[in-house]
Design a protein around this motif. Structure first.
Motif, PDB file in Angstrom:
ATOM      1  N   GLN A 228       0.847  -1.205   0.000  1.00  0.00           N
ATOM      2  CA  GLN A 228       0.000   0.000   0.000  1.00  0.00           C
ATOM      3  C   GLN A 228       0.875   1.245   0.000  1.00  0.00           C
ATOM      4  O   GLN A 228       0.610   2.207  -0.696  1.00  0.00           O
ATOM      5  CB  GLN A 228      -0.881   0.020   1.238  1.00  0.00           C
ATOM      6  CG  GLN A 228      -2.130  -0.804   1.091  1.00  0.00           C
ATOM      7  CD  GLN A 228      -2.918  -0.861   2.388  1.00  0.00           C
ATOM      8  OE1 GLN A 228      -2.477  -0.341   3.411  1.00  0.00           O
ATOM      9  NE2 GLN A 228      -4.055  -1.501   2.359  1.00  0.00           N
ATOM     10  N   SER A 229       1.955   1.221   0.825  1.00  0.00           N
ATOM     11  CA  SER A 229       2.843   2.387   0.917  1.00  0.00           C
ATOM     12  C   SER A 229       3.437   2.706  -0.441  1.00  0.00           C
ATOM     13  O   SER A 229       3.468   3.848  -0.875  1.00  0.00           O
ATOM     14  CB  SER A 229       4.004   2.126   1.874  1.00  0.00           C
ATOM     15  OG  SER A 229       3.543   1.676   3.085  1.00  0.00           O
ATOM     16  N   ARG A 230       3.901   1.631  -1.128  1.00  0.00           N
ATOM     17  CA  ARG A 230       4.545   1.861  -2.429  1.00  0.00           C
ATOM     18  C   ARG A 230       3.543   2.416  -3.424  1.00  0.00           C
ATOM     19  O   ARG A 230       3.846   3.345  -4.167  1.00  0.00           O
ATOM     20  CB  ARG A 230       5.147   0.544  -2.939  1.00  0.00           C
ATOM     21  CG  ARG A 230       6.317   0.103  -2.085  1.00  0.00           C
ATOM     22  CD  ARG A 230       7.184  -0.914  -2.804  1.00  0.00           C
ATOM     23  NE  ARG A 230       8.090  -1.510  -1.847  1.00  0.00           N
ATOM     24  CZ  ARG A 230       7.950  -2.733  -1.340  1.00  0.00           C
ATOM     25  NH1 ARG A 230       6.950  -3.499  -1.711  1.00  0.00           N
ATOM     26  NH2 ARG A 230       8.814  -3.189  -0.454  1.00  0.00           N
ATOM     27  N   ARG A 231       2.316   1.852  -3.408  1.00  0.00           N
ATOM     28  CA  ARG A 231       1.298   2.320  -4.352  1.00  0.00           C
ATOM     29  C   ARG A 231       0.967   3.788  -4.085  1.00  0.00           C
ATOM     30  O   ARG A 231       0.898   4.604  -4.985  1.00  0.00           O
ATOM     31  CB  ARG A 231       0.031   1.456  -4.241  1.00  0.00           C
ATOM     32  CG  ARG A 231      -0.850   1.618  -5.473  1.00  0.00           C
ATOM     33  CD  ARG A 231      -2.080   0.769  -5.410  1.00  0.00           C
ATOM     34  NE  ARG A 231      -2.884   1.069  -4.248  1.00  0.00           N
ATOM     35  CZ  ARG A 231      -3.394   0.165  -3.420  1.00  0.00           C
ATOM     36  NH1 ARG A 231      -3.168  -1.104  -3.631  1.00  0.00           N
ATOM     37  NH2 ARG A 231      -4.115   0.522  -2.382  1.00  0.00           N
ATOM     38  N   ILE A 236       1.194   9.582  -5.520  1.00  0.00           N
ATOM     39  CA  ILE A 236       1.584  10.970  -5.235  1.00  0.00           C
ATOM     40  C   ILE A 236       2.532  11.480  -6.322  1.00  0.00           C
ATOM     41  O   ILE A 236       2.403  12.591  -6.819  1.00  0.00           O
ATOM     42  CB  ILE A 236       2.264  11.077  -3.859  1.00  0.00           C
ATOM     43  CG1 ILE A 236       1.233  10.810  -2.756  1.00  0.00           C
ATOM     44  CG2 ILE A 236       2.921  12.434  -3.657  1.00  0.00           C
ATOM     45  CD1 ILE A 236       1.755  10.989  -1.366  1.00  0.00           C
ATOM     46  N   ARG A 237       3.484  10.601  -6.720  1.00  0.00           N
ATOM     47  CA  ARG A 237       4.453  10.995  -7.745  1.00  0.00           C
ATOM     48  C   ARG A 237       3.730  11.333  -9.047  1.00  0.00           C
ATOM     49  O   ARG A 237       3.998  12.353  -9.678  1.00  0.00           O
ATOM     50  CB  ARG A 237       5.445   9.854  -7.950  1.00  0.00           C
ATOM     51  CG  ARG A 237       6.829  10.334  -8.303  1.00  0.00           C
ATOM     52  CD  ARG A 237       7.854   9.251  -8.254  1.00  0.00           C
ATOM     53  NE  ARG A 237       7.397   7.994  -8.822  1.00  0.00           N
ATOM     54  CZ  ARG A 237       7.528   6.824  -8.211  1.00  0.00           C
ATOM     55  NH1 ARG A 237       8.034   6.760  -7.016  1.00  0.00           N
ATOM     56  NH2 ARG A 237       7.112   5.711  -8.800  1.00  0.00           N
ATOM     57  N   ASP A 238       2.771  10.491  -9.418  1.00  0.00           N
ATOM     58  CA  ASP A 238       2.044  10.733 -10.673  1.00  0.00           C
ATOM     59  C   ASP A 238       1.246  12.034 -10.612  1.00  0.00           C
ATOM     60  O   ASP A 238       1.218  12.802 -11.557  1.00  0.00           O
ATOM     61  CB  ASP A 238       1.093   9.573 -10.971  1.00  0.00           C
ATOM     62  CG  ASP A 238       1.864   8.304 -11.296  1.00  0.00           C
ATOM     63  OD1 ASP A 238       3.095   8.421 -11.489  1.00  0.00           O
ATOM     64  OD2 ASP A 238       1.258   7.221 -11.325  1.00  0.00           O
ATOM     65  N   GLU A 242       1.713  15.275 -12.984  1.00  0.00           N
ATOM     66  CA  GLU A 242       0.606  15.823 -13.762  1.00  0.00           C
ATOM     67  C   GLU A 242       0.425  17.305 -13.447  1.00  0.00           C
ATOM     68  O   GLU A 242       0.280  18.128 -14.343  1.00  0.00           O
ATOM     69  CB  GLU A 242      -0.660  15.054 -13.403  1.00  0.00           C
ATOM     70  CG  GLU A 242      -1.670  15.051 -14.510  1.00  0.00           C
ATOM     71  CD  GLU A 242      -2.936  14.369 -14.038  1.00  0.00           C
ATOM     72  OE1 GLU A 242      -2.848  13.207 -13.605  1.00  0.00           O
ATOM     73  OE2 GLU A 242      -3.988  15.040 -14.060  1.00  0.00           O
ATOM     74  N   ALA A 243       0.493  17.640 -12.137  1.00  0.00           N
ATOM     75  CA  ALA A 243       0.327  19.036 -11.741  1.00  0.00           C
ATOM     76  C   ALA A 243       1.433  19.890 -12.357  1.00  0.00           C
ATOM     77  O   ALA A 243       1.178  20.985 -12.863  1.00  0.00           O
ATOM     78  CB  ALA A 243       0.367  19.152 -10.229  1.00  0.00           C
ATOM     79  N   ARG A 268      13.232  16.648 -11.095  1.00  0.00           N
ATOM     80  CA  ARG A 268      13.183  15.529 -10.142  1.00  0.00           C
ATOM     81  C   ARG A 268      12.522  16.015  -8.860  1.00  0.00           C
ATOM     82  O   ARG A 268      12.526  17.199  -8.557  1.00  0.00           O
ATOM     83  CB  ARG A 268      14.608  15.124  -9.782  1.00  0.00           C
ATOM     84  CG  ARG A 268      15.388  14.598 -10.939  1.00  0.00           C
ATOM     85  CD  ARG A 268      15.240  13.066 -11.011  1.00  0.00           C
ATOM     86  NE  ARG A 268      16.074  12.534 -12.064  1.00  0.00           N
ATOM     87  CZ  ARG A 268      15.713  12.479 -13.335  1.00  0.00           C
ATOM     88  NH1 ARG A 268      14.546  12.955 -13.713  1.00  0.00           N
ATOM     89  NH2 ARG A 268      16.506  11.965 -14.237  1.00  0.00           N
ATOM     90  N   PHE A 269      11.945  15.097  -8.111  1.00  0.00           N
ATOM     91  CA  PHE A 269      11.535  15.451  -6.771  1.00  0.00           C
ATOM     92  C   PHE A 269      11.824  14.290  -5.845  1.00  0.00           C
ATOM     93  O   PHE A 269      12.114  13.186  -6.275  1.00  0.00           O
ATOM     94  CB  PHE A 269      10.055  15.840  -6.716  1.00  0.00           C
ATOM     95  CG  PHE A 269       9.151  14.895  -7.418  1.00  0.00           C
ATOM     96  CD1 PHE A 269       8.798  15.126  -8.745  1.00  0.00           C
ATOM     97  CD2 PHE A 269       8.681  13.756  -6.815  1.00  0.00           C
ATOM     98  CE1 PHE A 269       7.964  14.258  -9.396  1.00  0.00           C
ATOM     99  CE2 PHE A 269       7.853  12.884  -7.469  1.00  0.00           C
ATOM    100  CZ  PHE A 269       7.492  13.124  -8.767  1.00  0.00           C
TER     101      PHE A 269
END
Ligand SMILES: C[S@@+](CC[C@H](N)C(=O)[O-])C[C@H]1O[C@@H](n2cnc3c(N)ncnc32)[C@H](O)[C@@H]1O
Length: 269
Positions: A228-231, A236-238, A242-243, A268-269
């Motif tokens: 779940q954490s990885r998903r 959040i990354r996606d 997109e933002a 990068r973030f």
């Protein structure tokens, strides 16, 4: 260490509370620069993590609440908000500057300057009853597993079988590996990650296996939480990606008719 009082007025106004917070951040960064392994974090815990730690303590319990590594006191503050009387708190901190600050902020708590890994010696003569809980923010991962287990053992020798040891970590797994804890007759409970902390953190509760309230998180549940954490991280990354692309100037058809100066691939973030 003797506690000395700070005039109540100084702490009272919202402005001063903000000033104190800012100074806390600065103090913490300095402590981290001086000794990163001791500080274990670059900033104090955020309020969501502090509150989640405090919620693991039963305010109806009796006996002292021992806090290990209170630092500038965010978890201590949350314990007070949870309804724990200041007089019940025994704060064990190694860093003298933090001890001084804690004495100012929490004049009715007992502040013990010393090494939490030598808990029995450090707390000798400081407890008037077995503690109900030990709440720890110590950076356990900087210590060998044997030292972490020895700390747990010492804490339960002081608390008795009904106590609970509450620990947060920035790691994903229990800082005292569950099989080691089990070898000493402790059960490990893992709580959901606190995402709204920087970095996200996870709380583990250790209890004596004989305690009727002891809960054990099954290993397959831990794997599920990991997935779940990885998903969640990917989502959040996606979202961020997109933002960013929505905010970035359009390459074709931009008002200047030029290619964006920022290469999206290099971000990068
Ligand atoms: C990650 S910080 C947590 C501070 C605070 N509780 C918070 O949540 O922001 C770890 C704290 O543990 C203290 N500490 C580290 N090793 C210690 C030890 N052996 N004995 C007592 N305190 C220790 C550090 O000085 C620091 O204040």
């Amino acid at each position: 260490m003797s506690a000395h009082r700070r005039p109540a007025k100084l702490l009272a106004s919202p402005k001063n509370r903000i000033d104190l917070r800012l100074t806390d951040e600065a103090r913490f960064i300095r402590s981290w620069l001086e000794n990163p392994l001791l500080a274990g974090a670059i900033t104090p815990s955020g309020r969501f993590l502090a509150r989640a730690m405090a919620q693991c303590v039963d305010p109806a319990s009796t006996g002292p609440i021992v806090e290990l590594g209170p630092g500038t006191g965010p978890v201590t503050q949350a314990l007070l908000a949870r309804g724990i009387a200041q007089e019940r708190l025994v704060l064990v901190e190694f860093e003298p500057t933090f001890c001084h600050l804690l004495a100012q902020k929490f004049p009715h708590a007992k502040i013990v300057r010393g090494d939490a890994y030598r808990l029995a010696d450090t707390l000798a003569g400081s407890l008037d009853a077995p503690p109900a809980a030990v709440v720890s923010s110590l950076p356990l991962l900087t210590k060998p597993e044997a030292s972490r287990l020895a700390l747990l053992r010492q804490a339960f020798d002081l608390m008795g079988p009904d106590g609970r040891f509450i620990q947060f970590t920035y790691g994903v797994k229990s800082p005292v590996p569950a099989h080691l804890a089990a070898s000493q007759h402790f059960k490990t409970q893992s709580l959901a990650p606190i995402w709204l902390n920087l970095p996200p953190a996870r709380i583990f509760i250790y209890r004596h296996a004989d305690c009727p309230h002891a809960v054990e998180t099954r290993p397959d549940m831990i794997d599920k939480l990991l997935r779940q954490s990885r998903r969640f991280g990917r989502e959040i990354r996606d979202e961020l990606q997109e933002a960013r692309s929505r905010l970035a100037p359009k390459e074709a058809g931009s008002p200047l008719g030029e290619k964006s100066l920022i290469d999206p691939k290099s971000r990068r973030f």
